[in-house]
Scaffold this motif. Structure first.
Motif, short mmCIF file in Angstrom:
data_model
loop_
_atom_site.label_atom_id
_atom_site.label_comp_id
_atom_site.label_asym_id
_atom_site.label_seq_id
_atom_site.Cartn_x
_atom_site.Cartn_y
_atom_site.Cartn_z
N TYR A 70 115.88 -66.72 -23.85
CA TYR A 70 116.02 -67.69 -25.30
C TYR A 70 117.21 -67.81 -25.63
N LYS A 71 117.63 -68.74 -26.43
CA LYS A 71 118.92 -69.08 -27.05
C LYS A 71 118.66 -69.55 -28.55
N PHE A 181 113.53 -71.84 -25.45
CA PHE A 181 113.57 -71.19 -24.10
C PHE A 181 114.89 -71.88 -23.32
N ASN A 182 115.79 -71.23 -22.63
CA ASN A 182 117.14 -71.66 -21.97
C ASN A 182 116.53 -72.15 -20.79
N LYS A 183 116.29 -73.27 -20.39
CA LYS A 183 115.89 -73.84 -19.01
C LYS A 183 117.02 -74.26 -18.09
N THR A 184 117.64 -73.63 -17.41
CA THR A 184 118.72 -73.91 -16.60
C THR A 184 118.15 -74.66 -15.28
N GLU A 186 118.91 -73.72 -12.29
CA GLU A 186 118.41 -72.49 -11.45
C GLU A 186 116.87 -71.95 -11.72
N PHE A 187 116.55 -71.87 -13.08
CA PHE A 187 115.23 -71.33 -13.35
C PHE A 187 114.64 -72.57 -13.15
N ILE A 188 114.67 -73.79 -13.19
CA ILE A 188 113.76 -74.64 -12.89
C ILE A 188 113.35 -74.70 -11.30
N LYS A 189 114.43 -74.51 -10.49
CA LYS A 189 114.31 -74.47 -9.15
C LYS A 189 113.48 -73.34 -8.53
N TRP A 190 113.50 -72.02 -9.45
CA TRP A 190 112.61 -70.78 -9.14
C TRP A 190 111.42 -71.01 -9.48
N ARG A 191 111.11 -71.92 -10.77
CA ARG A 191 109.51 -71.83 -11.10
C ARG A 191 109.06 -72.79 -10.26
N ASN A 192 109.67 -73.93 -9.96
CA ASN A 192 109.10 -75.00 -8.96
C ASN A 192 108.43 -74.30 -7.69
N LYS A 193 109.37 -73.37 -7.24
CA LYS A 193 108.95 -72.58 -5.91
C LYS A 193 107.71 -71.87 -6.14
N LEU A 194 107.62 -71.32 -7.33
CA LEU A 194 106.38 -70.56 -7.62
C LEU A 194 104.92 -71.11 -7.73
N SER A 195 105.01 -72.39 -8.03
CA SER A 195 103.91 -72.96 -8.50
C SER A 195 103.18 -73.97 -7.30
N GLU A 196 102.03 -74.25 -7.36
CA GLU A 196 101.07 -75.11 -6.53
C GLU A 196 101.17 -76.38 -7.49
N ASN A 197 101.46 -76.40 -8.53
CA ASN A 197 101.43 -77.44 -9.40
C ASN A 197 102.56 -78.49 -9.25
N THR A 198 102.57 -79.72 -9.44
CA THR A 198 103.68 -80.51 -9.55
C THR A 198 103.77 -80.75 -11.09
N TYR A 199 105.01 -80.50 -11.49
CA TYR A 199 105.55 -80.79 -12.77
C TYR A 199 106.02 -82.48 -12.95
N TYR A 200 105.74 -82.92 -14.01
CA TYR A 200 106.12 -84.16 -14.12
C TYR A 200 106.79 -84.27 -15.64
N TYR A 201 107.59 -85.51 -15.56
CA TYR A 201 108.58 -85.55 -16.88
C TYR A 201 108.52 -87.10 -17.34
N PHE A 202 107.81 -87.25 -18.42
CA PHE A 202 108.01 -88.62 -19.10
C PHE A 202 109.28 -88.70 -19.96
N LEU A 227 95.90 -84.34 -19.17
CA LEU A 227 97.27 -84.07 -19.17
C LEU A 227 97.67 -83.08 -20.04
N ILE A 228 98.44 -81.95 -19.93
CA ILE A 228 98.91 -80.99 -20.73
C ILE A 228 100.48 -81.15 -20.88
N ILE A 229 100.88 -81.20 -22.15
CA ILE A 229 102.13 -81.36 -22.47
C ILE A 229 102.67 -79.86 -22.34
N GLY A 230 103.89 -79.66 -21.84
CA GLY A 230 104.27 -78.26 -21.66
C GLY A 230 105.39 -77.98 -22.32
N ASP A 231 106.17 -79.08 -23.03
CA ASP A 231 107.56 -78.99 -23.37
C ASP A 231 107.80 -80.26 -23.96
N ILE A 232 108.54 -80.36 -25.08
CA ILE A 232 109.28 -81.54 -25.43
C ILE A 232 110.50 -81.32 -25.82
N GLN A 233 111.47 -82.08 -25.17
CA GLN A 233 113.28 -81.83 -25.23
C GLN A 233 113.50 -83.11 -25.98
#
Length: 319
Positions: A70-71, A181-184, A186-202, A227-233
């Motif tokens: 976290y930051k 949460f500090n989403k770098t 590197e983190f995004i690549k790691w998490r995407n490899k873990l999940s069967e879900n496809t994350y989308y960005y509007f 449609l679940i909103i997981g984060d807002i930046q």
């Protein structure tokens, strides 16, 4: 025979797999791939710590703490989330989970930790409190129905591409005074490899300002496309700007015609503006919430102010 708390070792993998598969009905091969990708790839392998409760060579429980930075303003913390916690049913009721939680405080590993945090399920919640963790807040779920016609329509991923990206923008947020949460990359690549879900960005843009919603699609009861909103930046904290961004997201979902509901989990204390928008857009609170807990280790700052945490569903490791 006494039960000992020790660091996880490779010989335990089959027993850990069996324990989790029996509890959650996972497939063994899929769980082991997930387990190795989670803990043994570069993003986590030198940062996470795993503990096991054993009676001889028999596994009685498993607990892990993994890097979850976290930051606050410009300070990035060496913070860790508690997760993948489970006690073998044969050994429950013996205080094993509490011992697994406390193991980190007797480990030299703790010297590099600022604080611990987590989102416990109800079954483990009281054990965390007994171990000295603090329930800072509960994330509240909200839902917005979009219309009954959507339940007869199947998800069309090609159409999602008309409105949603599959790669995120890296956005410098305007809000700096809350834990985030500090989403770098590197983190995004790691998490995407873990999940069967496809994350989308509007992405909504207006006069060089940008707001990005991280979302995923979930199917409930085989017919309700959620449609679940997981984060807002957002690069701009204006109420009007965020309102326009929500308006554009809702319009896109309605255009797709197969989205039944939009859901979001928020910290009610963190943003009056966001709550105003949810009410104005007719999001309704659900009788459903998620505990958020913290435990200080070496950082001496304050963790227990609920308004200091800007959290969403994607803060949880199971997103």
């Amino acid at each position: 025979m006494a039960i000992n708390i020790i660091k996880y070792e490779d010989w335990m993998l089959d027993q850990v797999t069996k324990m989790f598969c029996e509890q959650y009905d996972f497939k063994a091969e899929e769980f082991q791939l997930y387990f190795k990708n989670f803990y043994e790839t570069p993003y986590q392998q030198d940062k996470c710590v795993r503990y096991a409760a054993v009676e001889g060579d028999k596994l009685a429980g498993f607990q892990s703490f993994f890097y979850w930075p976290y930051k606050l303003n410009e300070q990035v913390f060496n913070s860790f989330q508690s997760g993948n916690s489970l006690v073998n049913p044969e050994f429950r009721g013996q205080g094993i989970f509490g011992k697994l939680l406390n193991a980190i405080h007797e480990d030299e590993f703790r010297q590099g930790i600022d604080f611990l945090m987590g989102f416990p399920v109800q079954a483990s919640y009281n054990s965390f409190l007994r171990a000295g963790w603090n329930n800072v807040l509960d994330l509240q779920w909200y839902v917005k129905p979009l219309g009954p016609v959507s339940i007869i329509r199947s998800i069309k991923e090609v159409k999602l591409g008309q409105f949603f990206r599959t790669e995120p923008l890296m956005i410098k947020e305007s809000i700096q005074e809350q834990f985030r949460f500090n989403k770098t990359t590197e983190f995004i690549k790691w998490r995407n490899k873990l999940s069967e879900n496809t994350y989308y960005y509007f992405v909504f843009e207006d006069e060089n300002e940008v707001c990005q919603f991280e979302v995923k699609i979930n199917v409930r009861k085989k017919v309700i496309n959620e449609l679940i909103i997981g984060d807002i930046q957002s690069s701009y904290s204006s109420l009007e700007f965020l309102n326009l961004a929500f308006q554009a997201l809702i319009k896109a979902c309605k255009s797709l015609k197969f989205i039944s509901i939009i859901t979001i989990a928020v910290n009610n204390a963190a943003s009056d503006e966001l709550l105003d928008i949810l009410r104005e857009k007719k999001f309704k609170p659900l009788n459903k919430s998620v505990h958020f807990i913290t435990h200080p280790v070496n950082w001496k700052g304050q963790l227990d102010l609920d308004e200091s945490w800007r959290l969403f569903r994607s803060d949880i490791d199971t997103w």
